[in-house]
Structures are given as C-alpha cells and as structure tokens.
Enzyme design. Structure first.
Site, mmCIF file in Angstrom:
data_model
loop_
_atom_site.group_PDB
_atom_site.id
_atom_site.type_symbol
_atom_site.label_atom_id
_atom_site.label_comp_id
_atom_site.label_asym_id
_atom_site.label_seq_id
_atom_site.Cartn_x
_atom_site.Cartn_y
_atom_site.Cartn_z
ATOM 1 N N GLN A 155 42.444 31.572 45.086
ATOM 2 C CA GLN A 155 42.554 33.019 45.318
ATOM 3 C C GLN A 155 41.324 33.600 46.005
ATOM 4 O O GLN A 155 41.326 34.739 46.437
ATOM 5 C CB GLN A 155 42.752 33.751 43.979
ATOM 6 C CG GLN A 155 44.032 33.418 43.289
ATOM 7 C CD GLN A 155 43.970 33.697 41.803
ATOM 8 O OE1 GLN A 155 44.277 34.795 41.374
ATOM 9 N NE2 GLN A 155 43.569 32.732 41.004
ATOM 10 N N GLU B 64 43.310 36.338 33.871
ATOM 11 C CA GLU B 64 42.476 35.411 33.082
ATOM 12 C C GLU B 64 41.729 36.112 31.948
ATOM 13 O O GLU B 64 41.406 35.484 30.937
ATOM 14 C CB GLU B 64 41.484 34.681 33.988
ATOM 15 C CG GLU B 64 40.490 35.603 34.660
ATOM 16 C CD GLU B 64 39.469 34.878 35.530
ATOM 17 O OE1 GLU B 64 39.147 33.724 35.248
ATOM 18 O OE2 GLU B 64 38.993 35.499 36.491
ATOM 19 N N ASP C 47 38.762 41.362 42.874
ATOM 20 C CA ASP C 47 39.193 42.023 41.624
ATOM 21 C C ASP C 47 39.643 43.475 41.839
ATOM 22 O O ASP C 47 40.357 44.027 41.003
ATOM 23 C CB ASP C 47 38.056 42.012 40.603
ATOM 24 C CG ASP C 47 37.778 40.619 40.079
ATOM 25 O OD1 ASP C 47 38.602 39.719 40.329
ATOM 26 O OD2 ASP C 47 36.734 40.428 39.436
ATOM 27 N N GLY D 180 58.171 39.978 41.341
ATOM 28 C CA GLY D 180 59.237 40.288 40.378
ATOM 29 C C GLY D 180 59.050 39.540 39.061
ATOM 30 O O GLY D 180 60.001 38.984 38.495
ATOM 31 N N ARG E 102 62.951 26.916 33.651
ATOM 32 C CA ARG E 102 61.685 26.905 32.911
ATOM 33 C C ARG E 102 61.029 28.283 32.850
ATOM 34 O O ARG E 102 61.243 29.114 33.725
ATOM 35 C CB ARG E 102 60.698 25.947 33.584
ATOM 36 C CG ARG E 102 60.989 24.508 33.296
ATOM 37 C CD ARG E 102 60.002 23.637 34.027
ATOM 38 N NE ARG E 102 60.290 22.234 33.782
ATOM 39 C CZ ARG E 102 59.813 21.240 34.521
ATOM 40 N NH1 ARG E 102 59.036 21.511 35.555
ATOM 41 N NH2 ARG E 102 60.100 19.995 34.230
ATOM 42 N N ARG F 16 38.611 38.657 35.477
ATOM 43 C CA ARG F 16 37.963 38.534 34.165
ATOM 44 C C ARG F 16 38.052 39.843 33.400
ATOM 45 O O ARG F 16 38.325 39.863 32.221
ATOM 46 C CB ARG F 16 36.488 38.172 34.359
ATOM 47 C CG ARG F 16 36.173 36.749 33.976
ATOM 48 C CD ARG F 16 34.691 36.527 33.944
ATOM 49 N NE ARG F 16 34.045 37.035 35.138
ATOM 50 C CZ ARG F 16 33.280 36.308 35.943
ATOM 51 N NH1 ARG F 16 33.092 35.036 35.678
ATOM 52 N NH2 ARG F 16 32.695 36.833 36.996
ATOM 53 N N ARG G 77 55.863 25.886 31.053
ATOM 54 C CA ARG G 77 54.780 25.283 31.848
ATOM 55 C C ARG G 77 53.713 26.336 32.144
ATOM 56 O O ARG G 77 54.011 27.536 32.174
ATOM 57 C CB ARG G 77 55.306 24.760 33.192
ATOM 58 C CG ARG G 77 56.248 23.583 33.096
ATOM 59 C CD ARG G 77 55.527 22.298 32.683
ATOM 60 N NE ARG G 77 56.410 21.150 32.734
ATOM 61 C CZ ARG G 77 57.283 20.818 31.797
ATOM 62 N NH1 ARG G 77 57.430 21.566 30.717
ATOM 63 N NH2 ARG G 77 58.032 19.720 31.936
HETATM 64 O O1 F6P Z 1 34.360 38.668 40.114
HETATM 65 C C1 F6P Z 1 35.333 38.143 40.937
HETATM 66 C C2 F6P Z 1 35.942 36.887 40.392
HETATM 67 O O2 F6P Z 1 36.799 36.428 41.365
HETATM 68 C C3 F6P Z 1 36.656 36.969 39.044
HETATM 69 O O3 F6P Z 1 37.960 37.449 39.103
HETATM 70 C C4 F6P Z 1 36.602 35.535 38.610
HETATM 71 O O4 F6P Z 1 36.688 35.439 37.219
HETATM 72 C C5 F6P Z 1 35.250 35.124 39.074
HETATM 73 O O5 F6P Z 1 34.972 35.891 40.201
HETATM 74 C C6 F6P Z 1 35.095 33.675 39.405
HETATM 75 O O6 F6P Z 1 33.748 33.436 39.608
HETATM 76 P P1 F6P Z 1 33.106 32.019 39.854
HETATM 77 O O7 F6P Z 1 33.569 31.561 41.193
HETATM 78 O O8 F6P Z 1 31.643 32.263 39.807
HETATM 79 O O9 F6P Z 1 33.624 31.140 38.761
#
Ligand code: F6P
Length: 296
Positions: free
Chosen positions: A228, A196, A101, A159, A136, A145, A220
């Site tokens: 990630q 998210e 993050d 971009g 699309r 989060r 979509r």
């Molecule tokens: O805190 C890091 C993070 O990668 C957030 O970006 C993501 O929402 C969360 O962890 C995901 O956590 P978990 O694997 O516990 O669902």
C-alpha cells in the site's frame, strides 16, 4: 527555479538535515519521476531530530547552507517536527501533507492516500474472486495504525460487508450478527476490511474470535502490508502533489511561513502548522453510515 530560486534537496529526511546530506536540484533532477512511488530523495524516521541536540545541529546546517526556507513533505511526525523546528529555531517552514493515512488536519486528502486506496481496491477485487469461488469469509487488513481512512474509503469502494476502524469501537458480537444475517440470505462469501489499528486487534485476532462464534464459515486472512505504500501514483495524487508543491512555493514567495498548504473543497488553503498539529482530523461520520447501509 521558475522564480530564479536555487533548490536544494535534503536526502534521508530529518537525518539528512542534521548531517547536511544535501544535493543541488535542477530541472532535470525531477524528470521521469512523476510516475514513480517512494521518494528519490530517500527518507527516514528520524529519532535524532526529536532530540534538542539533533534539532540544534539541523538548524546550524540550515544557516550554514544559506537555506531561506524549508519545505517539509510528510505526515503527522514530519509536520510536528517542522512546527517545533520553526518555532524554536526561527527557520521558515512550509509543510505539504503526504501520508497514505490521510489523517492530517487542514486538507481533504494528503498525497499518497488515493494511490493507497486504489491499491487496496485492486487487491480486494482479486481476493473476492477466491472468496466467491470457495464461499469464504475474508478478513483483509489494511494500513492505518491510528486512522481508519484507508479502510473506510476502500471498504466502500469494494462493497465490503463490514469495515472495522480505530475511530469506532468494534464489537465482535455485532460483527457476527452482520455476517449471520448475510449467511441467512445465502451470502456465502464476504469481505471484512480491518484497519491495522482497530481496537479489537488485527485481522488475525478478529478472525479467530469470529471463527469461534461462527465456525461454519471457511475463513481466511490477508494482510496487504507495504504494497500500500508504493507503486505508480494515481492521476489524482499526481495532480494533488503538483498543485500543493506549486502553492507551497507561491506561498513562500508571498512571505508566508510556518504554515501547511492543503486542499479543501478543491481550493488551496494555508493553515498555521500550530493549528495543523494541535487538531485531529475529524472523520466524516456520514461515510460510516453509508458503509453500514450499503453493506446490508
Ligand atoms: O504512518 C503511515 C503508515 O503507513 C501507517 O499506516 C503504517 O502503520 C506505517 O506507516 C508503516 O510504517 P513502517 O513502514 O515504518 O512499518
């Protein structure tokens, strides 16, 4: 070990610290891992460590095992736990910022961020092929989060036509205007990167709202999710992790304690854990401006 120290690995994060799940580490314990994601020590989101009882047990384990200093590698929750542990139990702690993050105060980048951004870039480059071929509009949701750093950085790198992040209020009518302006210029494929934790909801919710106002666009949604959080680290992350790990030990050898080691403007910096956990990392707003201008 270079300094003649004994090194103990704590398995499963704070849960392992409470239960004494320790292993002896030697030089060879870390051979062949630099190219791997995740952690060979395993980890956990520990609820027990948040309780007084759990923390007391962890402190007993540290004392019982003659551990002189604890190196805590983690994000916001881990560093908060480390700060409380050191101030309440007098345990010597050194923090190392590691979260995709990149929302930790006191360091330009935390370990894992660059790898996560590059994973997003590779994925969105592939998604763009479909977007362009089929004309699309894609909403791509990335992790974050509470932080829009992955979204903003990857959005600039791919971009993206728009980037939606938790740090700035999202107005769907403004987003629709941006997309309509593109459409009028015959731009029939577009990418919107959504963190998210965006205040307007996740990518599905936002896509639905946009679809109502802009039905002519074939839309979509793609959620990149946990891809990630893994994969082979980039060279930038490997070097950052090596430098921070090295500095953490040097700092402890110099008698530093209850600090986090970070990298600011390419230089090592030690910041008290109290300060790290009390401050919010301020997002570089000039990046938002750059993203807005370049996407026009
Ligand atoms: O805190 C890091 C993070 O990668 C957030 O970006 C993501 O929402 C969360 O962890 C995901 O956590 P978990 O694997 O516990 O669902």
């Amino acid at each position: 070990m270079h300094h003649g120290l004994e090194v103990t690995g704590v398995l499963h994060g704070y849960d392992g610290l409470i239960s004494g799940d320790f292993i002896e580490l030697k030089n060879e314990s870390v051979s062949n891992i630099i190219q791997r994601g995740g952690t060979m020590l395993k980890t956990s989101r520990s609820n027990r460590f948040k309780t007084d009882e759990g923390m007391n047990q962890a402190a007993e384990q540290v004392k019982k095992n003659n551990i002189d200093a604890l190196v805590v590698i983690g994000g916001d929750g881990s560093l908060r736990g480390a700060e409380k542990f050191s101030s309440q139990h007098g345990i010597v702690v050194m923090g190392i910022p590691k979260t995709i993050d990149n929302d930790i105060y006191g360091t330009d980048n935390s370990i894992g961020f660059d790898t996560a951004v590059n994973t997003v870039v590779q994925a969105v480059d592939k998604i763009r092929d479909t977007a362009a071929s089929h004309d699309r509009l894609f909403f791509v949701e990335v992790m974050g989060r509470d932080s829009g750093m992955i979204a903003l950085t990857s959005g600039i790198a791919v971009g993206a036509e728009a980037i939606l992040i938790p740090e700035t209020a999202t107005r769907v009518d403004q987003l629709v205007q941006i997309l309509e302006r593109g459409w009028e210029r015959k731009k029939y494929s577009m990418i919107v990167i959504v963190a998210e934790g965006d205040d307007a909801g996740g990518a599905y919710k936002i896509a639905e709202k946009v679809k109502i106002k802009f039905p002519q666009f074939d839309t979509r949604v793609s959620i990149l999710g946990h891809m990630q959080r893994g994969g082979s680290p980039t060279s930038a992350d490997r070097v950052l992790a090596s430098r921070l790990g090295f500095a953490a030990v040097e700092g402890l050898m110099e008698g530093r304690k209850n600090e986090m080691v970070g990298m600011v403007n390419s230089a090592i910096r030690f910041i008290p854990l109290k300060e790290v956990t009390a401050q919010r990392k301020v997002m570089d707003k000039s990046l938002v401006n750059i993203a807005n201008i370049l996407s026009q």
